[in-house]
Design an enzyme around this catalytic site. Structure first.
Site, short mmCIF file in Angstrom:
data_model
loop_
_atom_site.label_atom_id
_atom_site.label_comp_id
_atom_site.label_asym_id
_atom_site.label_seq_id
_atom_site.Cartn_x
_atom_site.Cartn_y
_atom_site.Cartn_z
N ASN A 20 -2.23 -2.22 -8.27
CA ASN A 20 -3.24 -2.36 -7.03
C ASN A 20 -4.32 -1.32 -7.06
OD1 ASN A 20 -1.79 -4.70 -6.48
ND2 ASN A 20 -0.45 -3.81 -4.71
N ASN A 43 3.82 -6.21 -4.15
CA ASN A 43 3.51 -6.28 -2.95
C ASN A 43 2.52 -7.17 -2.30
OD1 ASN A 43 5.02 -3.97 -3.00
ND2 ASN A 43 3.24 -2.35 -2.75
N SER A 98 7.55 4.10 -7.92
CA SER A 98 6.59 2.98 -7.52
C SER A 98 7.10 2.04 -7.79
CB SER A 98 5.15 3.28 -8.05
OG SER A 98 5.15 3.10 -9.52
N THR A 99 6.38 0.75 -7.19
CA THR A 99 6.83 -0.68 -7.42
C THR A 99 6.18 -0.89 -8.75
OG1 THR A 99 6.70 -1.28 -4.97
CG2 THR A 99 6.50 -2.73 -6.55
N TYR A 109 -8.10 3.27 -2.79
CA TYR A 109 -6.84 3.35 -3.31
C TYR A 109 -6.32 1.99 -3.90
CZ TYR A 109 -2.03 4.64 -3.07
OH TYR A 109 -0.66 4.98 -3.39
N HIS A 110 -6.67 1.06 -2.95
CA HIS A 110 -6.27 -0.30 -3.33
C HIS A 110 -7.59 -1.15 -3.82
CE1 HIS A 110 -2.58 0.39 -0.57
NE2 HIS A 110 -2.21 0.34 -1.82
N HIS A 128 6.14 9.82 -3.75
CA HIS A 128 5.99 9.25 -4.83
C HIS A 128 5.46 10.44 -5.89
CE1 HIS A 128 6.64 5.06 -4.25
NE2 HIS A 128 5.90 5.03 -3.27
#
Ligand SMILES: *[C@@H]1O[C@H](CO)[C@@H](O)[C@H](O)[C@H]1NC(C)=O
Ligand SMILES: *[C@@H]1O[C@H](CO)[C@@H](O)[C@H](O)[C@H]1NC(C)=O
Ligand SMILES: *[C@@H]1O[C@H](CO)[C@@H](O)[C@H](O)[C@H]1NC(C)=O
Length: 376
Positions: A162, A185, A296-297, A332-333, A350
């Site tokens: 993301n 997410n 992280s995911t 960030y995203h 993380h």
């Protein structure tokens, strides 16, 4: 008396130093630039990375380290011409086999009706052992009979992180061309489809998303919004890590009730992983020397993908607040509202720069492809 004064002096000096270093850190972040193809250097010589003298990001430090020169070259190449990457199938297959020795992805993918019983107490991967969640009849009824990825094999997969680097990338069409698209997410796609694509075959759904974006489903409007978002996913897999954090317990119950009420009205396939992070962590720690408090995911999705896909390409993996080509500030995203400041909250748990470095090394080795540039 003299002592008190000198101590006071020292304290003031330290505070001044701290403020100065904070100021320089902020300005450094702004000044940083890689000179990429858009900014050929004035001398017309070979294109090179220029790091601002004071740039102190962890990443740059490692990249500047002579041991990382090859990585640096690879990053340069990636930014200039992403088509120069070649796939090393045998290296990928080796990695994929190694991961499979630690994690049985098809089985660890989800709990199933037959793998749990009503009344069973679940623990949480990242919480103290004292926290438990009792599996109720409702939750059990939502579990699949069998893992939806059992005996599944996909030719090409995209794992879409993301990162704000996707903003303006126009990678949507490319991402949509993969056989299987992993997303993280419950990230929105519709509004951003030009940059991130519209297809989703799996998205992760941390139950806390209900709290953050759907007001805990407290009003009819919230429930309608959530229902419509799920409807858009069509038959994709909603991968719900409900047993990672004990703080998910309450929202998990809300989520379970919602799905039970809407049974038969949605095509989305639910998957509920159990306590699998110990296996995933063990692989990254033992084989890649990566052991952050939390993975992280994104890297978790890559881990799953490595067992399901013939090849894997990553998009939106870039945990820094500036664009590697232009140096421009990044959110960030990709879906953060305009003007949202880059956050470093992830640093608490993380180690995204270490993850990035590792994945980028795999890119350089031809194991996976990590896209950082615009798609044309
Ligand atoms: C592919 O990776 C293997 C290591 O797994 C290496 O021995 C081989 O040289 C690589 N091939 C190419 C063409 O780079
Ligand atoms: C995950 O897979 C391992 C084998 O790799 C198995 O021992 C374990 O029971 C599985 N756990 C879950 C929660 O799926
Ligand atoms: C992935 O999702 C698209 C729609 O978003 C669907 O057409 C396609 O069949 C799915 N692929 C697999 C392998 O499930």
């Amino acid at each position: 008396m003299v002592r008190v004064v000198s101590v006071l002096g020292l304290v003031m000096f330290s505070v001044a130093l701290l403020i100065l270093s904070l100021i320089s850190y902020v300005s450094i972040k702004k000044d940083f630039i890689f000179t990429g193809p858009r900014y050929p250097n004035a001398a017309g010589g070979p294109r090179m990375y220029m790091f601002h003298a004071g740039f102190r990001s962890q990443l740059a430090m490692k990249f500047l380290d002579p041991a990382f020169t090859s990585l640096n070259t690879a990053l340069n190449e990636n930014l200039q011409d992403s088509s120069s990457w070649t796939f090393n199938r045998s290296a990928y297959e080796e990695l994929s086999k190694e991961i499979a020795q630690y994690i049985d992805v098809p089985h660890n993918f989800t709990l199933t009706k037959s793998s749990v019983r009503v009344g069973q107490l679940m623990h949480y991967d990242y919480s103290s052992h004292k926290y438990v969640f009792s599996i109720g009849e409702n939750l059990r009824s939502l579990l699949p009979d069998a893992s939806p990825v059992l005996n599944k094999r996909f030719n090409s997969c995209a794992v879409v992180g993301n990162s704000g680097i996707l903003t303006g990338s126009r990678c949507g069409a490319q991402i949509d061309s993969y056989d299987f698209v992993f997303r993280c997410n419950f990230a929105p796609t519709e509004v951003f489809r030009r940059d991130v694509g519209r297809r989703t075959n799996l998205t992760t759904f941390n139950p806390s998303i209900l709290e953050k974006y759907y007001n805990n489903l407290l009003t009819i409007q919230d429930r309608n919004n959530f229902f419509l978002s799920l409807k858009k996913l069509d038959g994709a897999i909603l991968w719900i890590p409900a047993f990672f954090f004990h703080t998910s317990a309450t929202v998990t119950r809300t989520l379970v009730d919602f799905f039970v009420e809407h049974k038969g009205q949605l095509k989305v396939q639910l998957a509920w992983p159990g306590n699998i992070m110990q296996y995933v962590n063990r692989y990254w720690k033992a084989k890649q020397q990566l052991s952050p408090k939390r993975l992280s995911t994104g890297i978790l999705m890559f881990t799953l993908a490595s067992s399901l896909c013939e090849r894997v390409h990553l998009y939106g993996f870039w945990p820094f607040g500036w664009h590697p080509q232009t140096g421009a500030d990044l959110p960030y995203h990709y879906y953060d509202r305009k003007g949202t400041k880059f956050t470093t909250k992830w640093q608490e748990s993380h180690q995204l720069p270490s993850e990035f470095r590792l994945l980028f090394k795999m890119h350089a080795d031809g194991i996976l492809k990590l896209s950082l540039s615009h798609c044309t």
